[in-house]
Design an enzyme around this catalytic site. Structure first.
Site, mmCIF file in Angstrom:
data_model
loop_
_atom_site.group_PDB
_atom_site.id
_atom_site.type_symbol
_atom_site.label_atom_id
_atom_site.label_comp_id
_atom_site.label_asym_id
_atom_site.label_seq_id
_atom_site.Cartn_x
_atom_site.Cartn_y
_atom_site.Cartn_z
ATOM 1 N N SER A 57 -22.370 -91.613 -34.303
ATOM 2 C CA SER A 57 -21.659 -91.942 -33.063
ATOM 3 C C SER A 57 -20.143 -91.827 -33.234
ATOM 4 O O SER A 57 -19.613 -91.979 -34.341
ATOM 5 C CB SER A 57 -22.038 -93.351 -32.619
ATOM 6 O OG SER A 57 -21.706 -94.265 -33.633
ATOM 7 N N CYS A 80 -27.918 -85.277 -29.529
ATOM 8 C CA CYS A 80 -26.482 -85.185 -29.272
ATOM 9 C C CYS A 80 -26.181 -84.124 -28.216
ATOM 10 O O CYS A 80 -25.136 -84.167 -27.571
ATOM 11 C CB CYS A 80 -25.741 -84.892 -30.557
ATOM 12 S SG CYS A 80 -26.492 -83.543 -31.466
ATOM 13 N N GLU A 107 -19.818 -84.966 -37.146
ATOM 14 C CA GLU A 107 -20.625 -84.400 -36.050
ATOM 15 C C GLU A 107 -20.954 -85.562 -35.130
ATOM 16 O O GLU A 107 -21.793 -86.404 -35.456
ATOM 17 C CB GLU A 107 -21.922 -83.775 -36.599
ATOM 18 C CG GLU A 107 -21.711 -82.619 -37.563
ATOM 19 C CD GLU A 107 -21.245 -81.345 -36.871
ATOM 20 O OE1 GLU A 107 -21.323 -81.263 -35.631
ATOM 21 O OE2 GLU A 107 -20.781 -80.439 -37.578
ATOM 22 N N LEU A 108 -20.287 -85.631 -33.984
ATOM 23 C CA LEU A 108 -20.369 -86.835 -33.141
ATOM 24 C C LEU A 108 -21.107 -86.541 -31.832
ATOM 25 O O LEU A 108 -21.823 -85.568 -31.719
ATOM 26 C CB LEU A 108 -18.954 -87.369 -32.898
ATOM 27 C CG LEU A 108 -18.108 -87.566 -34.167
ATOM 28 C CD1 LEU A 108 -16.702 -88.027 -33.824
ATOM 29 C CD2 LEU A 108 -18.768 -88.545 -35.133
ATOM 30 N N LYS A 123 -26.913 -91.444 -47.457
ATOM 31 C CA LYS A 123 -27.349 -92.689 -46.823
ATOM 32 C C LYS A 123 -27.989 -92.327 -45.491
ATOM 33 O O LYS A 123 -27.315 -92.065 -44.501
ATOM 34 C CB LYS A 123 -26.193 -93.658 -46.567
ATOM 35 C CG LYS A 123 -26.738 -95.049 -46.214
ATOM 36 C CD LYS A 123 -25.785 -95.903 -45.418
ATOM 37 C CE LYS A 123 -25.884 -95.685 -43.947
ATOM 38 N NZ LYS A 123 -27.202 -95.952 -43.322
ATOM 39 N N GLU A 160 -21.411 -91.102 -23.428
ATOM 40 C CA GLU A 160 -22.656 -90.487 -23.907
ATOM 41 C C GLU A 160 -23.811 -91.430 -23.583
ATOM 42 O O GLU A 160 -23.881 -92.540 -24.110
ATOM 43 C CB GLU A 160 -22.577 -90.266 -25.419
ATOM 44 C CG GLU A 160 -23.827 -89.611 -25.961
ATOM 45 C CD GLU A 160 -23.796 -89.451 -27.484
ATOM 46 O OE1 GLU A 160 -23.279 -90.343 -28.178
ATOM 47 O OE2 GLU A 160 -24.310 -88.431 -27.957
HETATM 48 P P1 NAD Z 1 -24.593 -94.405 -35.707
HETATM 49 O O1 NAD Z 1 -23.180 -93.940 -35.702
HETATM 50 O O2 NAD Z 1 -24.891 -95.779 -35.257
HETATM 51 O O3 NAD Z 1 -25.203 -94.302 -37.182
HETATM 52 C C1 NAD Z 1 -25.180 -93.088 -37.892
HETATM 53 C C2 NAD Z 1 -25.138 -93.396 -39.379
HETATM 54 O O4 NAD Z 1 -23.887 -94.024 -39.683
HETATM 55 C C3 NAD Z 1 -26.220 -94.372 -39.841
HETATM 56 O O5 NAD Z 1 -26.684 -93.965 -41.107
HETATM 57 C C4 NAD Z 1 -25.467 -95.678 -39.930
HETATM 58 O O6 NAD Z 1 -26.020 -96.612 -40.838
HETATM 59 C C5 NAD Z 1 -24.106 -95.215 -40.414
HETATM 60 N N1 NAD Z 1 -23.015 -96.140 -40.128
HETATM 61 C C6 NAD Z 1 -22.900 -97.020 -39.113
HETATM 62 N N2 NAD Z 1 -21.730 -97.705 -39.210
HETATM 63 C C7 NAD Z 1 -21.102 -97.229 -40.316
HETATM 64 C C8 NAD Z 1 -19.860 -97.532 -40.943
HETATM 65 N N3 NAD Z 1 -19.043 -98.468 -40.458
HETATM 66 N N4 NAD Z 1 -19.512 -96.845 -42.048
HETATM 67 C C9 NAD Z 1 -20.319 -95.878 -42.555
HETATM 68 N N5 NAD Z 1 -21.522 -95.561 -42.004
HETATM 69 C C10 NAD Z 1 -21.905 -96.222 -40.896
HETATM 70 O O7 NAD Z 1 -25.418 -93.321 -34.873
HETATM 71 P P2 NAD Z 1 -26.957 -93.313 -34.474
HETATM 72 O O8 NAD Z 1 -27.193 -94.341 -33.436
HETATM 73 O O9 NAD Z 1 -27.809 -93.317 -35.699
HETATM 74 O O10 NAD Z 1 -27.061 -91.842 -33.864
HETATM 75 C C11 NAD Z 1 -26.669 -91.545 -32.560
HETATM 76 C C12 NAD Z 1 -25.331 -90.876 -32.487
HETATM 77 O O11 NAD Z 1 -25.301 -89.758 -33.348
HETATM 78 C C13 NAD Z 1 -25.034 -90.341 -31.107
HETATM 79 O O12 NAD Z 1 -23.697 -90.590 -30.776
HETATM 80 C C14 NAD Z 1 -25.271 -88.853 -31.255
HETATM 81 O O13 NAD Z 1 -24.607 -88.037 -30.340
HETATM 82 C C15 NAD Z 1 -24.803 -88.623 -32.638
HETATM 83 N N6 NAD Z 1 -25.360 -87.392 -33.157
HETATM 84 C C16 NAD Z 1 -24.557 -86.294 -33.288
HETATM 85 C C17 NAD Z 1 -25.093 -85.097 -33.733
HETATM 86 C C18 NAD Z 1 -24.253 -83.873 -33.898
HETATM 87 O O14 NAD Z 1 -24.685 -82.966 -34.593
HETATM 88 N N7 NAD Z 1 -23.065 -83.791 -33.314
HETATM 89 C C19 NAD Z 1 -26.432 -85.026 -34.040
HETATM 90 C C20 NAD Z 1 -27.222 -86.153 -33.885
HETATM 91 C C21 NAD Z 1 -26.670 -87.330 -33.457
#
Ligand code: NAD
Length: 459
Positions: A214, A267, A233-234, A160, A361
């Site tokens: 996130s 991130c 990976e957050l 997804k 963050e």
């Molecule tokens: P997000 O958590 O809003 O969304 C990420 C994914 O999760 C999307 O596909 C979203 O649709 C899905 N999602 C959202 N709610 C969900 C739920 N309740 N159940 C299952 N899936 C769900 O994050 P974002 O805004 O797309 O990305 C930014 C975040 O990602 C930042 O916190 C960043 O640090 C993190 N990030 C981490 C890494 C890493 O490698 N550690 C890399 C890139 C981004």
């Protein structure tokens, strides 16, 4: 059926429409993946490797098209989008290599009296169906970091992608099919987190959820996934320390890039910059000059450094956090302007650890410069975070570098670089609030496989 429209983040133009997968559609996708798994996992490693190698070459052949798509759907400046495609091609190449060397070990059974006379070895087996959920900020390479190792290991995948940037993943899936990936080995489902993401995480078929996104969503996934392996990976609020012996001419441009590339939506973005007081003035002056030379605007412009953030709401949130810091005594040295989703690279100082721009963050083009006098204090401040992804330190003093490497409870310490450095084959992931498990192709393969012990007793 509900539709999902994907927009160009700079022009607002509609780029494509996809069908949202509800729980029934997600269940159908996981069943198709489960049905494809036996044949794919039985495909010899050299054939899986050949498909992954072809995918790597195909990404390179389609680099310009993919980079433009990434730039349009995510708002990422074209030069960074091109770099992302090159990295994704390399990630698939590493997966092709890795597919050929997944193996177990023998166990000296007679080390135990119970094992006398037996031959034992373990096999590394594919885990089954991997549910992969990815964020918006690297629509190709973070998808590659889940899909490529999962396929290398013989798993089927239901992906997804982020609902704001799914078109790159759709294109990747089409290229993989052209390279010979059998139907069902990679299924895509589209939609937001609460609808599609939760249905996927709680579906009984996947053996594992591999999530990047996130921290709040990561916690939610842990709560609903049930008895599945989960890797997370957050986020991070990355720190880098600059000691007085650092080469400022090298460190400054790298720090500026680390803070503002992809409009700070990385991130590993540099968010907390600790600079020794002896060099702070010279460093800050250069930092501001380099920052003010950045071009903000249309991501498709080859000269663009900083494109729009993912949404107007994200830019407004960043602006509100900066305002909060200013109201509590921080000083803005540059930037701060916002036009819609465009947010100009912003440099703060006189910040306090409790301000949101420091302790949470920020995920925006906002960096705070903090002066320090004693190295140990800088280390303590850098370590003072609920997150633990990566950190950087510029110094030529080996003792200090190694002290930082030991003291900082993070997944990676970059010496003479910032937190942002990542090569796609190194173990990568966070401690504490930054997640669980590791990626980097070999390490993702380890997470996505399980060990099966075989013991042969004399007949
Ligand atoms: P997000 O958590 O809003 O969304 C990420 C994914 O999760 C999307 O596909 C979203 O649709 C899905 N999602 C959202 N709610 C969900 C739920 N309740 N159940 C299952 N899936 C769900 O994050 P974002 O805004 O797309 O990305 C930014 C975040 O990602 C930042 O916190 C960043 O640090 C993190 N990030 C981490 C890494 C890493 O490698 N550690 C890399 C890139 C981004």
């Amino acid at each position: 059926m509900e539709r999902l429209t994907v927009f160009d983040k700079h022009t607002g133009e509609a780029l494509g429409e996809l069908t949202v997968a509800d729980a029934a559609a997600v269940a159908a996708a996981t069943r198709r993946a489960r049905d494809a798994f036996p044949a794919w996992s039985a495909t010899p490693a050299h054939r899986r490797a050949t498909i992954l190698r072809a995918a790597s070459e195909s990404l390179t052949a389609h680099a310009d098209e993919l980079a433009r798509l990434i730039a349009r759907e995510s708002g990422k400046a074209l030069k960074y989008a091109s770099a992302e495609v090159a990295r994704a091609a390399e990630t698939f190449g590493f997966a092709a290599d890795e597919a050929r060397r997944i193996h177990g070990e023998t166990v000296p059974m007679d080390a135990s009296a119970a094992g006398e006379g037996r031959l034992g070895f373990w096999l590394r087996m594919p885990i089954g169906v991997v549910a992969a959920i990815t964020p918006f900020n690297f629509p190709l390479n973070l998808v590659a970091h889940k899909v490529a190792p999962a396929l290398a290991a013989g798993n089927a995948v239901v992906l997804k992608p982020a609902e704001r940037t799914p078109l790159t993943a759709v294109r990747l899936a089409a290229l993989l099919a052209e390279c010979g990936l059998p139907q069902g080995a990679l299924e895509l489902v589209h939609g937001d987190g609460p609808t599609t993401g939760e249905a996927l995480c709680s579906d009984p078929v996947p053996a594992m959820v591999s999530f990047t996104g996130s921290p709040a969503v990561g916690r939610r996934i842990l709560a609903i996934a049930g008895l599945k392996r989960v890797t997370l990976e957050l986020g991070n609020n990355s720190a880098t320390i600059v000691e007085p012996d650092a080469d400022i001419a090298k460190a400054v441009p790298r720090c500026v890039m680390s803070a503002f590339a992809n409009a700070g939506q990385v991130c590993l973005s540099l968010q907390r910059l600790y600079v020794h007081e002896r060099i702070a003035e010279a460093f800050t002056e250069r930092f501001l000059a380099t920052t003010s030379a950045l071009t903000v605007g249309n991501p498709l412009d080859p000269g663009c450094d900083v494109g729009p953030m993912i949404s107007v709401a994200a830019a407004e949130r960043a602006e509100a956090w900066v305002d909060e810091a200013l109201a509590r005594g921080a000083r803005r040295l540059g930037g701060g302007r916002r036009e819609g989703a465009l947010f100009w690279p912003t440099v703060l100082t006189d910040v306090q650890p409790a301000m949101k721009v420091m302790c949470q963050e920020v995920f925006a083009p906002v960096v705070s410069i903090v002066r320090y006098a004693r190295f140990e204090d800088a280390l303590d401040q850098a370590a003072d975070s609920e997150y633990g992804l990566q950190a950087g330190i510029y110094t030529r003093d080996l003792d200090k570098a190694l002290l930082a490497a030991r003291r900082l409870d993070v997944g990676g310490v970059m010496i003479n670089d910032t937190s942002i450095f990542r090569a796609d084959h190194m173990p990568y992931g966070g401690n504490r609030g930054s997640g669980l498990g590791r990626e980097g192709v070999r390490f993702a393969v380890e997470e996505m496989t399980s060990l099966r012990m075989v013991v042969i007793a004399p007949s």
